[in-house]
Scaffold this motif. Structure first.
Motif, PDB file in Angstrom:
ATOM      1  N   UNK A 123       0.825  -1.200   0.000  1.00 54.34           N
ATOM      2  CA  UNK A 123       0.000   0.000   0.000  1.00 54.34           C
ATOM      3  C   UNK A 123       0.864   1.256   0.000  1.00 54.34           C
ATOM      4  N   UNK A 124       1.858   1.307   0.883  1.00 51.07           N
ATOM      5  CA  UNK A 124       2.710   2.501   0.951  1.00 51.07           C
ATOM      6  C   UNK A 124       3.529   2.699  -0.320  1.00 51.07           C
ATOM      7  N   UNK A 125       3.953   1.603  -0.926  1.00 51.71           N
ATOM      8  CA  UNK A 125       4.726   1.702  -2.166  1.00 51.71           C
ATOM      9  C   UNK A 125       3.882   2.273  -3.304  1.00 51.71           C
ATOM     10  N   UNK A 126       2.615   1.878  -3.361  1.00 54.48           N
ATOM     11  CA  UNK A 126       1.724   2.283  -4.446  1.00 54.48           C
ATOM     12  C   UNK A 126       0.589   3.188  -3.964  1.00 54.48           C
ATOM     13  N   UNK A 127       0.780   3.842  -2.833  1.00 54.69           N
ATOM     14  CA  UNK A 127      -0.269   4.635  -2.205  1.00 54.69           C
ATOM     15  C   UNK A 127      -0.860   5.679  -3.155  1.00 54.69           C
ATOM     16  N   UNK A 128       0.002   6.421  -3.821  1.00 54.38           N
ATOM     17  CA  UNK A 128      -0.484   7.479  -4.717  1.00 54.38           C
ATOM     18  C   UNK A 128      -1.340   6.903  -5.832  1.00 54.38           C
ATOM     19  N   UNK A 129      -0.886   5.828  -6.432  1.00 58.03           N
ATOM     20  CA  UNK A 129      -1.625   5.197  -7.527  1.00 58.03           C
ATOM     21  C   UNK A 129      -2.946   4.619  -7.018  1.00 58.03           C
ATOM     22  N   UNK A 130      -2.923   3.977  -5.866  1.00 62.51           N
ATOM     23  CA  UNK A 130      -4.135   3.392  -5.293  1.00 62.51           C
ATOM     24  C   UNK A 130      -5.156   4.482  -4.991  1.00 62.51           C
ATOM     25  N   UNK A 131      -4.698   5.572  -4.362  1.00 64.29           N
ATOM     26  CA  UNK A 131      -5.601   6.675  -4.042  1.00 64.29           C
ATOM     27  C   UNK A 131      -6.127   7.349  -5.308  1.00 64.29           C
ATOM     28  N   UNK A 132      -5.262   7.483  -6.327  1.00 62.57           N
ATOM     29  CA  UNK A 132      -5.720   8.077  -7.581  1.00 62.57           C
ATOM     30  C   UNK A 132      -6.802   7.207  -8.218  1.00 62.57           C
TER      31      UNK A 132
END
Length: 134
Positions: free
Chosen positions: A6-15
């Motif tokens: 989640x932290x690694x891909x947080x920005x993409x997940x939130x986007x």
């Protein structure tokens, strides 16, 4: 392990999450405008664009890209960049809907969904590399 991913891909997940929410706003407003208010393809598309862009700006600024723009000048620059890029993809959406719905008579809701997929991808590229760049 899940938290690391989640932290690694947080920005993409939130986007993606807020992109889905923005798309829902866009499609719901379009549906109501077209079917209940009988505003037609163009007006419904423009209205749905306007409301979804306001929603997208706030969510992208606050939760996806964590914009640090706080001065009046930097906020104005950010808003102009955001709305300028969204205007470009909004025009693409409008043209897509006019061509495929009004001219070719494809299903308007299916075309609205397909148009939104293209718009989301382009909006991410603009937001990531131009508007909210670090």
């Amino acid at each position: 392990m899940m938290m690391q991913i989640f932290h690694k891909y947080k920005e993409m997940i939130l986007y993606i999450f807020f992109g889905i929410c923005t798309t829902a706003v866009n499609i719901i407003v379009y549906y109501i405008s077209f079917y209940f208010l009988s505003l037609g393809t163009s007006i419904s598309t423009i209205l749905s664009w306007l409301l979804s862009v306001i929603f997208a700006y706030l969510t992208n600024k606050l939760w996806v890209f964590h914009s640090n723009a706080v001065s009046k000048g930097s906020i104005i620059k950010e808003i102009i960049s955001f709305y300028g890029c969204r205007l470009a993809t909004g025009i693409l959406d409008l043209c897509f809907m006019i061509i495929f719905v009004d001219c070719l008579h494809f299903n308007n809701m299916l075309m609205k969904i397909l148009s939104n997929v293209v718009v989301i991808i382009l909006n991410y590229i603009f937001s990531k590399f131009y508007i909210f760049k670090k």
